[in-house]
Write an enzyme that holds these catalytic residues in place. Sequence first.
Site, PDB file in Angstrom:
ATOM      1  N   GLN A 100      -1.788   8.963  -3.890  1.00  0.00           N
ATOM      2  CA  GLN A 100      -1.142   7.653  -3.852  1.00  0.00           C
ATOM      3  C   GLN A 100      -1.549   6.865  -5.097  1.00  0.00           C
ATOM      4  OE1 GLN A 100      -2.114   4.083  -1.526  1.00  0.00           O
ATOM      5  NE2 GLN A 100      -0.132   4.315  -0.520  1.00  0.00           N
ATOM      6  N   TYR A 186       0.981  -5.228  -2.900  1.00  0.00           N
ATOM      7  CA  TYR A 186       0.465  -4.904  -4.229  1.00  0.00           C
ATOM      8  C   TYR A 186       1.569  -5.048  -5.278  1.00  0.00           C
ATOM      9  CZ  TYR A 186      -3.524  -3.576  -1.440  1.00  0.00           C
ATOM     10  OH  TYR A 186      -4.567  -3.611  -0.555  1.00  0.00           O
ATOM     11  N   ARG A 233       6.012   4.674  -0.807  1.00  0.00           N
ATOM     12  CA  ARG A 233       5.642   3.952   0.414  1.00  0.00           C
ATOM     13  C   ARG A 233       6.112   2.504   0.330  1.00  0.00           C
ATOM     14  NH1 ARG A 233       0.018   2.861   3.889  1.00  0.00           N
ATOM     15  NH2 ARG A 233       0.826   3.929   5.715  1.00  0.00           N
ATOM     16  N   GLY A 322      -3.248   6.934  10.940  1.00  0.00           N
ATOM     17  CA  GLY A 322      -4.286   6.460  10.030  1.00  0.00           C
ATOM     18  C   GLY A 322      -5.674   6.522  10.629  1.00  0.00           C
ATOM     19  N   ARG A 323      -6.060   5.459  11.335  1.00  0.00           N
ATOM     20  CA  ARG A 323      -7.417   5.384  11.860  1.00  0.00           C
ATOM     21  C   ARG A 323      -7.827   6.589  12.708  1.00  0.00           C
ATOM     22  NH1 ARG A 323      -6.324  -0.956  12.677  1.00  0.00           N
ATOM     23  NH2 ARG A 323      -4.249  -0.021  12.672  1.00  0.00           N
TER      24      ARG A 323
END
Length: 365
Positions: A100, A186, A233, A322-323
């Site tokens: 990424q 971002y 993404r 994810g987590r």
Amino acid sequence: MTAALFNPIKLGDRELTNRIVMPPMTRSRASQPGDVANDLMAQYYAQRASAGLIVSEGTQISEMGKGYAWTPGIYTPEQIAGWRTVTDAVHAKGGTMFAQLWHVGRVTHPDNIGGRQPISSSAIQAEGVKVFVDNGTDAPGFVLSAKPREMTVDEIKEVVGEYRQAALNAIEAGFDGIELHAANGYLINQFIDSESNARTDEYGGSLENRLRFLDEVVSAMIDAIGADRVGVRLAPLTTLNGTVDANPIETYTAAAKLLNARGIVYLHIAEVDWDDAPDTPIEFKRALREAFKGVLIYAGRYTPQSAEQALQDGLADMIAFGRPFVANPDLPERIKNNQSLATHDPNTLFGGGAKGLIDYPTFSA
């Protein structure tokens, strides 16, 4: 029943063994000085190589692209060599891994970027947004992000070139492809969303103009490494790091159509994932499915059961967890066998060493 999650899928010229994605998660363990990926990170990712696809943690394309202490880069020879250690370890376990690529824009502090002022689409501060800096301990020190300055057109072209070079560097480092981080507030997101972009030139104002930077970066990467190695993404409905769009469904459906026209290999949608967040409207998911014909990945609060349903309904082709991947290195095996999932320790997510990174056992262990 999770049969669909374990159907193989083609991603470009790669045959993935399942539809489970390990998405990018910042862990801030890069070696200092130099923000270099290391053996600890290689072990962490290799432990999780049974995912159909691993996407690396966000990796800055330049010193100015760095938002947080101890995150890895991919713009120096040492950083490329460090990532090669990681990709070799993942490939040795039969895994597929994309890098990424990340530029944080305004979501940073001068302490993280050599004392300089952050850059963004516009000179608009991300109000109340905190980042962490190296405060001389092994625990992150949180500070408010700084006010950015508006990028000149020449600087925009320069950053497009940095993204292109980072894509080439990622292939040199052994990655199977790259994921452009255009989500979560971002830099690219700062151009896309109407409330963070006050420009009056060809990069601001109309929807077409606000998508121009995204298009130029993606096109440069495709030119460098090929469309079948480029994913993107997006986070259409989140307001992370202060980016808000006045008409997100219109904006992101248009973005999906643009990316479909460029032929990228996958589109990765980050859904709003805090506990009381609203669900993404089903009509919007259908619109994205209609707009984008490549591999469509969703991430955010999925259980094995809801992931299976999304695949069966045809709304997604792969699902990112994810987590759960933090504390369950063998997550696909646990899902397949309906085994219980361990929970992660939030105090060890960022910074530190092996604890909370590579010491979570497999279910059988």
